[in-house]
Design an enzyme around this catalytic site. Structure first.
Site, mmCIF file in Angstrom:
data_model
loop_
_atom_site.group_PDB
_atom_site.id
_atom_site.type_symbol
_atom_site.label_atom_id
_atom_site.label_comp_id
_atom_site.label_asym_id
_atom_site.label_seq_id
_atom_site.Cartn_x
_atom_site.Cartn_y
_atom_site.Cartn_z
ATOM 1 N N ASP A 41 -2.411 3.168 -4.255
ATOM 2 C CA ASP A 41 -3.657 3.064 -3.493
ATOM 3 C C ASP A 41 -4.581 2.050 -4.166
ATOM 4 O OD1 ASP A 41 -4.584 4.362 -5.741
ATOM 5 O OD2 ASP A 41 -4.782 6.305 -4.757
ATOM 6 N N HIS B 116 0.816 -1.219 0.000
ATOM 7 C CA HIS B 116 0.000 0.000 0.000
ATOM 8 C C HIS B 116 0.846 1.264 0.000
ATOM 9 C CE1 HIS B 116 -3.972 1.578 -0.019
ATOM 10 N NE2 HIS B 116 -4.534 0.541 0.587
#
Length: 491
Positions: free
Chosen positions: A466, A462
């Site tokens: 995104d 992450h």
């Protein structure tokens, strides 16, 4: 004169901190050439032949077979001939003085040809007078070292703990061996401190597998040479003796009176040391450091299977994994954020795609890497993945074929499961997972039909992107699976 150089266990790849000695390829006293493989080790990824960067005579080995050594630990010492000293007697001339390639890994290329294994031969005896000790060299003594050679004619020092003591080659009783200023004497008899004569390394390996001590066997070959049949016969005899012993114990147990009462105790479970492939530090590091997330989608793979069948009628067979790999390279071209590595808090986006794929072997899961996957067509990807898979299962992958990946494809559907949340292959940033393709009810063209459905998943770091980027990547992969013609836009 000779200079003793120490060769340590090199860095065998990303995240690998050590290796287990599987098999020594040289003995103490052997003459080795530059870049000649000297030991076979097992890392957390594969079996690797480690070549020595020095040429000369092996004076000591560190660690028995089965020993685990960290990177940087001593492997062996080599007496490298200098310009002043005479070359060792061997079947062919030794390497040049002080010659070394600096290459310590198989698979990274070398300019020096691999040398053959040679053993120092004893000097021929003088028919007139007995062999006299060689005169001491007037040169200054070499610095003290645990494996430093002793001058000719002097008593051999006791070996320091750790390395394997030098063992002389078989020769006539009392005949000395001199090489690069190293003197060794042969003890009479085959069952002394000298090496045991066997017909091939296969015989030694067979004896190890059956737990036999070769020094206790009598060979049926010439001069007591131990043949394969000798080892097999000894193994059968040992097995028969063990069976007889078990039968004797069983009969004794039946004859013994039963105890009045006994407390039930659970049997101890089998303990397995975590090492090799399953002890890979990269997996634990990935779980500790990477804030991963996973998204998944079901896709209708019916048309993809039909397209692959059509391709296979026009040429060599192309694997389904290769078709999926080609789809992934096209998706990475559209979403380059996921073709990246993360190390020390820094994200590096890679221009080239080195595609790793999971391959199951007897020693566990390994991840071979297809170099420059973006520059290969589907047929080229299939051929390279087939070659790497065969090398992985035979344990012959080089470190260069196991490291440097930028993205990984994991086909866990071969195990009959639909989905998974895999561990990202550190320091990569993402991994695509493919489940099994199974017939399921599906709405196709507004009609309920039985279609071939597959679940696709994407596990990603992450920190790199995104959910929008990850979702767009996975959706494009699913679109190519459902409608292979979409892939034509990127070809």
């Amino acid at each position: 004169m000779a200079e003793v150089r120490e060769f340590t266990l090199p860095d065998l790849g990303e995240g690998l901190t050590g290796a287990e000695i599987v098999r020594w390829l040289v003995e103490v006293g052997d003459v080795v050439a530059v870049d000649q493989p000297v030991v076979e080790v097992e890392t957390a990824k594969a079996m690797v032949d480690v070549p020595c960067p020095y040429g000369g005579v092996v004076t000591a080995r560190f660690g028995e077979e089965g020993t685990e050594l960290p990177v940087g630990a001593p492997l062996l010492t080599v007496a490298v001939p200098t310009a002043e000293g005479p070359p060792p007697r061997a079947e062919s001339p030794p390497p040049a003085a002080g010659e070394g390639s600096g290459n310590v890994l198989v698979g990274y290329g070398t300019s020096a040809p691999a040398g053959r294994r040679r053993r120092v031969r004893p000097a021929p005896p003088d028919p007139v007078s007995p062999a006299a000790p060689a005169p001491a060299s007037p040169a200054a003594p070499a610095p003290a070292s645990p494996a430093a050679p002793a001058p000719a004619g002097s008593p051999a020092p006791s070996p320091a703990p750790g390395p394997v003591a030098a063992r002389p080659a078989p020769s006539a009783p009392g005949l000395g061996q001199v090489a690069d200023g190293v003197a060794r004497s042969s003890a009479p008899g085959r069952h002394g401190d000298g090496p045991v004569p066997v017909i091939s390394p296969l015989v030694r390996r067979l004896a190890r597998e059956h737990g036999l001590d070769l020094s206790e066997l009598r060979g049926s070959g010439p001069d007591g040479l131990i043949l394969r049949g000798d080892v097999e016969q000894a193994a059968q005899a040992a097995q028969a003796a063990q069976v007889a012993q078990v039968a004797q114990v069983t009969e004794a147990a039946k004859a013994a009176p039963a105890p009045q009462a006994s407390a039930a105790r659970p049997a101890d479970g089998k303990r397995v040391v975590v090492r090799g492939v399953r002890g890979a530090e990269k997996l634990a590091r990935s779980r500790r450091e990477i804030p991963d997330a996973t998204c998944w989608v079901d896709a209708d793979a019916t048309e993809l299977l039909a397209a692959r069948a059509a391709m296979n009628t026009a040429g060599p067979k192309i694997s389904l994994l290769a078709v999926l790999a080609r789809i992934c390279t096209a998706a990475l071209a559209r979403h380059p954020e996921l073709n990246a590595t993360v190390s020390e808090g820094e994200i590096t986006r890679r221009a080239e795609i080195h595609l790793g794929f999971a391959a199951q072997t007897d020693r566990g899961l390994v991840v071979p890497v297809v170099r420059d996957a973006h520059a290969r067509d589907t047929a080229g990807l299939s051929a390279e993945m087939t070659r790497l898979t065969e090398a992985a299962r035979s344990g012959t992958l080089s470190p260069g074929e196991l490291t440097g990946g930028t993205f990984t494809l994991n086909n866990y559907g071969v195990f009959g499961v639909d989905g998974s949340t895999p561990i990202i292959n550190h320091p990569e940033a993402a991994m695509v997972g493919v489940g099994r393709i199974a017939a399921k009810p599906w709405v196709h063209q507004d009609q309920l039909a039985i279609r071939q459905v597959v679940q696709l998943s994407l596990t990603f770091d992450h920190r790199v992107c995104d959910g929008g980027t990850a979702g767009g990547f996975l959706r494009y992969v699913a679109d190519c699976v459902e409608h292979p013609a979409v892939l034509l836009r990127s070809l």
